[in-house]
Design a protein around this motif. Structure first.
Motif, mmCIF file in Angstrom:
data_model
loop_
_atom_site.group_PDB
_atom_site.id
_atom_site.type_symbol
_atom_site.label_atom_id
_atom_site.label_comp_id
_atom_site.label_asym_id
_atom_site.label_seq_id
_atom_site.Cartn_x
_atom_site.Cartn_y
_atom_site.Cartn_z
ATOM 1 N N ASN A 1 0.801 -1.219 0.000
ATOM 2 C CA ASN A 1 0.000 0.000 0.000
ATOM 3 C C ASN A 1 0.836 1.272 0.000
ATOM 4 O O ASN A 1 0.300 2.364 0.026
ATOM 5 C CB ASN A 1 -0.903 0.010 1.234
ATOM 6 C CG ASN A 1 -1.789 -1.207 1.277
ATOM 7 O OD1 ASN A 1 -2.580 -1.426 0.379
ATOM 8 N ND2 ASN A 1 -1.639 -2.021 2.304
ATOM 9 N N THR B 1 -1.200 2.130 9.524
ATOM 10 C CA THR B 1 -0.061 2.449 8.669
ATOM 11 C C THR B 1 -0.450 3.494 7.627
ATOM 12 O O THR B 1 0.379 3.920 6.845
ATOM 13 C CB THR B 1 0.446 1.198 7.932
ATOM 14 O OG1 THR B 1 -0.603 0.711 7.106
ATOM 15 C CG2 THR B 1 0.868 0.101 8.894
ATOM 16 N N PRO C 1 1.562 -5.176 8.454
ATOM 17 C CA PRO C 1 0.329 -5.892 8.763
ATOM 18 C C PRO C 1 -0.290 -6.525 7.519
ATOM 19 O O PRO C 1 -1.118 -7.417 7.634
ATOM 20 C CB PRO C 1 -0.573 -4.801 9.332
ATOM 21 C CG PRO C 1 -0.052 -3.531 8.763
ATOM 22 C CD PRO C 1 1.417 -3.714 8.561
ATOM 23 N N TYR C 2 0.104 -6.043 6.340
ATOM 24 C CA TYR C 2 -0.451 -6.601 5.102
ATOM 25 C C TYR C 2 0.427 -7.721 4.576
ATOM 26 O O TYR C 2 0.177 -8.280 3.527
ATOM 27 C CB TYR C 2 -0.586 -5.490 4.057
ATOM 28 C CG TYR C 2 -1.425 -4.342 4.564
ATOM 29 C CD1 TYR C 2 -2.805 -4.373 4.460
ATOM 30 C CD2 TYR C 2 -0.843 -3.240 5.188
ATOM 31 C CE1 TYR C 2 -3.587 -3.342 4.956
ATOM 32 C CE2 TYR C 2 -1.606 -2.205 5.687
ATOM 33 C CZ TYR C 2 -2.984 -2.263 5.568
ATOM 34 O OH TYR C 2 -3.745 -1.250 6.062
ATOM 35 N N THR D 1 6.054 -7.499 2.735
ATOM 36 C CA THR D 1 7.487 -7.636 2.488
ATOM 37 C C THR D 1 7.812 -9.101 2.706
ATOM 38 O O THR D 1 7.205 -9.768 3.540
ATOM 39 C CB THR D 1 8.373 -6.769 3.413
ATOM 40 O OG1 THR D 1 8.282 -7.294 4.724
ATOM 41 C CG2 THR D 1 7.949 -5.323 3.409
ATOM 42 N N CYS E 1 6.778 -1.164 8.140
ATOM 43 C CA CYS E 1 7.977 -1.858 7.666
ATOM 44 C C CYS E 1 9.202 -0.958 7.809
ATOM 45 O O CYS E 1 10.253 -1.384 8.287
ATOM 46 C CB CYS E 1 7.790 -2.300 6.215
ATOM 47 S SG CYS E 1 7.382 -0.953 5.085
#
Ligand code: SF4
Ligand code: SF4
Lengths: 290, 498
Positions: free
Chosen positions: B185, B348, B228-229, B232, B192
């Protein structure tokens, strides 16, 4: 080693009474030798003190090695003695065999001292050790036993900064984890000192050994940090006491047991600290609904 | 005001056909190397479903994103103190099984097998170990509700949906799914970047793209846990982490990112948003119910003279401001307010927005005949009769606030009603105009939405600003020299070590 331990200890237990008895006899003899010397200082005096005195007396009774009084009349010849001093292990004539039979083949070679010094030493010994005094240490008290134990385990530190005995040596049943085993790895014959008292010729011998250790590694370790007289008395008293009272071995190696228990406890602790760590998601999800 | 530009995105979920063309386009460009086989910078999930990695939305397990502690934001997975005990073993990393073990087939067996009575078979082999494997899951294992009694049923977004509604979701007349394509996003408050102990991640100043410096990455994998997505990924071969780079080399040459370019459903829009960087911290700490509005607030009007003046003062090139004014994303997010951020409760501040889907209505089986819709005569349904519970969409896109989803859906229905009245005429115009009023919109706006969703050209969907890389390069080197000496692309392949 573990399987031999029970047998050895049984042997120790049986032998200890006799040995202690002998040791006290040695002590008497030691006391007799402490007569004031006569004459001027001989050339061999100093080398004798550092190199020979830890194991030998002249007229003071036997320690680890024989009493050297009357040496001149005993040995086959002066040349023989010189050769023997330089290489005791390599001398194997009848007389040498007889000595070794009595005292063991433990005499360290002294070739490094050089011919001059060795000749001085021989003169000195043949002359009956003029000027040699044997310092008389006081007798041990029950408090010394306790102090000795604390010195051994490191609860009390050695005054001159030497390492505590337990770093390299152990005494059966002393602490849960026993003691160090390092002495084995540095080549000493004895890491377990339970019976050191008897092995080293009783109180007098052990005191001498501790005051000026001749063992390869201990010699270097304690060269700059000798034990004090009081420490020597205390440790000797303690080791003497241990040699009398050491119980038969528990028959198990506590070190391994404590190690396993400790490792399990550590793993449990780590698991609890990281209790919220990620384990897996998909496997539980799919496994749970099968 | 500290005006910055961000390349932002909108995905219109009503248009996604779940073809995975985007994922394949991305994979062929970026993640077909050793160690990257399992990475999908772009993936398309079926919703309801558990996604990739499995149940990534369940932060009680994955511990990604931020939380508010006192009056400070802190990462859920790590921190300056916590990193010390965890640096050599990060306790919050997904296992390979939660992604999937990548595999291929031993195709040569098809040619080399000795003649026999049966067909030769190509057995699956792991791309990690090279051994034969039993395939247990894949990056898209629950595609189109495959295994839905396990996967769809355990979608974390269903936690606020009542047990009764959950049961109904499994019933045939209510069976429903939609696609949820995901990329990084390129967040405004990226977890990150904040988590990296080596400072290897950074957000580019000029366009907000979040990147991992392959030379500085030291394989601590903090970013993998912190995002959270879960966007990475750790490359076990090079010992570096990698992530979506929004095809910045393509953007710099005026092309849309590969997944955008190849999108079959044309669901993707890309353009600039201007935002006030000074307020990020304040907005990211808002209470959950205020986050969606707060983030919308953060975005500045590129036509506002004050904003323009502040942007100029901040040294933003004139062209960038112009491109921001033409951005389709700005229209979707700020003007029409029909695009919402995914899971903004992770704090985030994601800069990829979604237009929630208008899903099919409930069926009814009166008189043994299946009728599409409870009210058979209504052409456009009342979205409260949508098959997917409103609470589900709200959990995805508006921190549980159903009103925000209703607002969007009402507008989407209004657009359809109005255009139907206009072109087909079987709905009276009066009804259509009534619908517009209810939906807080106007004829002009509806026309704009219609044009941007149904008829947009390539250039309208992707308003790619000039990236002015030469200006960034100028800071350390003559750009002309740089071009002659370095050219384009990798000059060294990433590998383990310094
Ligand atoms: S989606 Fe994840 S990887 Fe991308 S910027 Fe946000 S936190 Fe970082
Ligand atoms: S290419 Fe476009 S339509 Fe196809 S799955 Fe990807 S986002 Fe959806």
């Amino acid at each position: 080693m573990n399987r031999m331990l029970p047998h050895l200890l049984l042997l120790f237990a049986v032998a200890s009474l006799a040995c202690v008895f002998l040791a006290f006899e040695g002590r008497e003899a030691n006391a007799q030798a402490a007569e004031p010397p006569a004459g001027t200082k001989a050339a061999g005096l100093d080398p004798f003190k550092t190199s020979c005195a830890p194991c030998h007396t002249i007229g003071g009774g036997k320690l680890v090695g024989p009493d050297l009084a009357g040496l001149k009349d005993r040995v086959p010849s002066r040349e023989w003695l010189l050769a023997f001093l330089k290489n005791p292990a390599g001398t194997n004539d009848d007389y040498a065999k007889k000595v070794k039979a009595e005292f063991g083949d433990t005499m360290p070679a002294q070739a490094a001292l050089g011919d001059n010094v060795l000749n001085d030493l021989i003169d000195f010994m043949f002359a009956g050790g003029p000027g040699l005094t044997v310092k008389k240490l006081r007798g041990a008290t029950p408090e010394d036993i306790d102090l000795g134990r604390r010195l051994f385990t490191g609860e009390a530190r050695l005054a001159n900064g030497g390492p505590s005995c337990i770093s390299c040596h152990s005494i059966i049943g002393l602490t849960g984890l026993g003691g160090g085993t390092l002495a084995a790895t540095v080549g000493a014959k004895h890491t377990d000192l339970s019976n050191a008292f008897n092995r080293n010729g009783g109180e007098a011998g052990l005191r001498a050994s501790l005051a000026s250790p001749q063992f390869l590694v201990m010699k270097q370790v304690f060269a700059d940090k000798p034990m004090t007289e009081e420490e020597v008395i205390a440790l000797t008293a303690y080791l003497g006491d241990v040699s009398k009272t050491t119980a038969p071995p528990p028959g198990r190696d506590y070190f391994v047991i404590y190690g396993i228990v400790g490792a399990i406890a550590l793993l449990i602790a780590l698991d609890l600290i990281w209790i919220r760590r990620f384990r897996n998601v998909r496997k539980t999800l799919v496994g749970g609904s099968k | 005001m500290n005006v910055r530009a961000q390349v932002s995105m909108v995905f219109h979920l009503d248009k996604c056909i779940g073809c995975h063309t985007c994922s394949i386009a991305c994979k062929n460009i970026w993640t077909d190397r050793k160690g990257t086989e399992y990475m999908w910078f772009n993936n398309v999930e079926t919703k309801p479903g558990t996604g990739y990695p499995t149940q990534w939305e369940d932060q009680s397990k994955y511990r990604g994103g931020w939380e508010v502690k006192g009056d400070r934001l802190r990462l859920k997975s790590t921190g300056k103190g916590r990193i010390i005990t965890n640096i050599f073993h990060n306790p919050h990393l997904p296992t390979m099984d939660d992604y999937y073990e990548p595999w291929t087939y031993k195709y040569e067996d098809l040619f080399n097998a000795p003649a026999g009575t049966d067909q030769p078979t190509a057995l699956p082999i792991s791309k990690v170990t090279g051994e034969y494997i039993d395939i247990e899951s894949g990056p898209n294992w629950d595609d189109d509700l495959g295994g839905s009694n396990i996967y769809a049923a355990n979608d974390p977004n269903l936690k606020d949906v009542s047990e009764e509604q959950r049961q109904q979701l499994q019933a045939v007349e209510r069976l429903v799914f939609f696609y949820f394509p995901r990329i990084c996003n390129h967040c405004l408050n990226p977890a990150c970047v904040a988590s990296c102990p080596s400072g290897a991640l950074y957000k580019r100043g000029e366009d907000g793209i979040v990147l991992i410096n392959q030379k500085r990455c030291r394989a601590w994998r903090s970013c993998v846990a912190a995002c959270p997505y879960k966007k990475t990924y750790y490359n076990w071969s090079t010992g570096k982490s990698e992530k979506c780079l929004l095809c910045y080399p393509r953007l710099e040459t005026g092309q849309a990112p590969a997944c955008f370019h190849s999108c079959v459903g044309r669901i993707r829009y890309l353009g600039l948003l201007l935002y006030d960087a000074d307020r990020i911290d304040e907005i990211a700490k808002l209470p959950p119910e205020k986050l969606v509005e707060g983030q919308r607030d953060l975005i500045l009007d590129p036509n506002d003279p004050n904003v323009i003046a502040a942007a100029r003062k901040a040294g933003m090139p004139e062209q960038v401001i112009e491109f921001a004014q033409r951005s389709p994303v700005y229209q979707f997010v700020k003007v029409w307010k029909i695009a919402l951020p995914p899971h903004i409760e992770y704090r985030t501040l994601p800069m990829l927005y979604y237009v929630p889907p208008l899903l099919p209505v409930l069926g009814s089986t009166a008189n043994q005949v299946y009728e599409n819709g409870v009210d058979a005569k209504a052409i456009f349904h009342a979205f409260d009769q949508q098959r997917v519970p409103m609470g589900y969409l709200a959990s995805l896109f508006s921190v549980g606030d159903e009103a925000k989803i209703r607002y969007v859906l009402r507008k989407l229905v209004a657009v359809r009603t109005f255009k139907r009245a206009e072109t087909v005429g079987d709905i009276p115009m009066a009804v259509a105009l009534e619908a517009l009023k209810l939906a807080d919109t106007t004829e002009a706006e509806v026309e704009d939405i219609y044009r941007m969703t149904s008829l947009p050209t390539f250039a309208q969907r992707f308003v790619i600003p000039p990236m002015h890389r030469e200006e960034a390069i100028e800071a350390f080197k003559d750009p002309q020299d740089h071009k002659r000496e370095v050219g384009f692309g990798f000059t060294a392949s990433p590998k383990r070590g310094l």
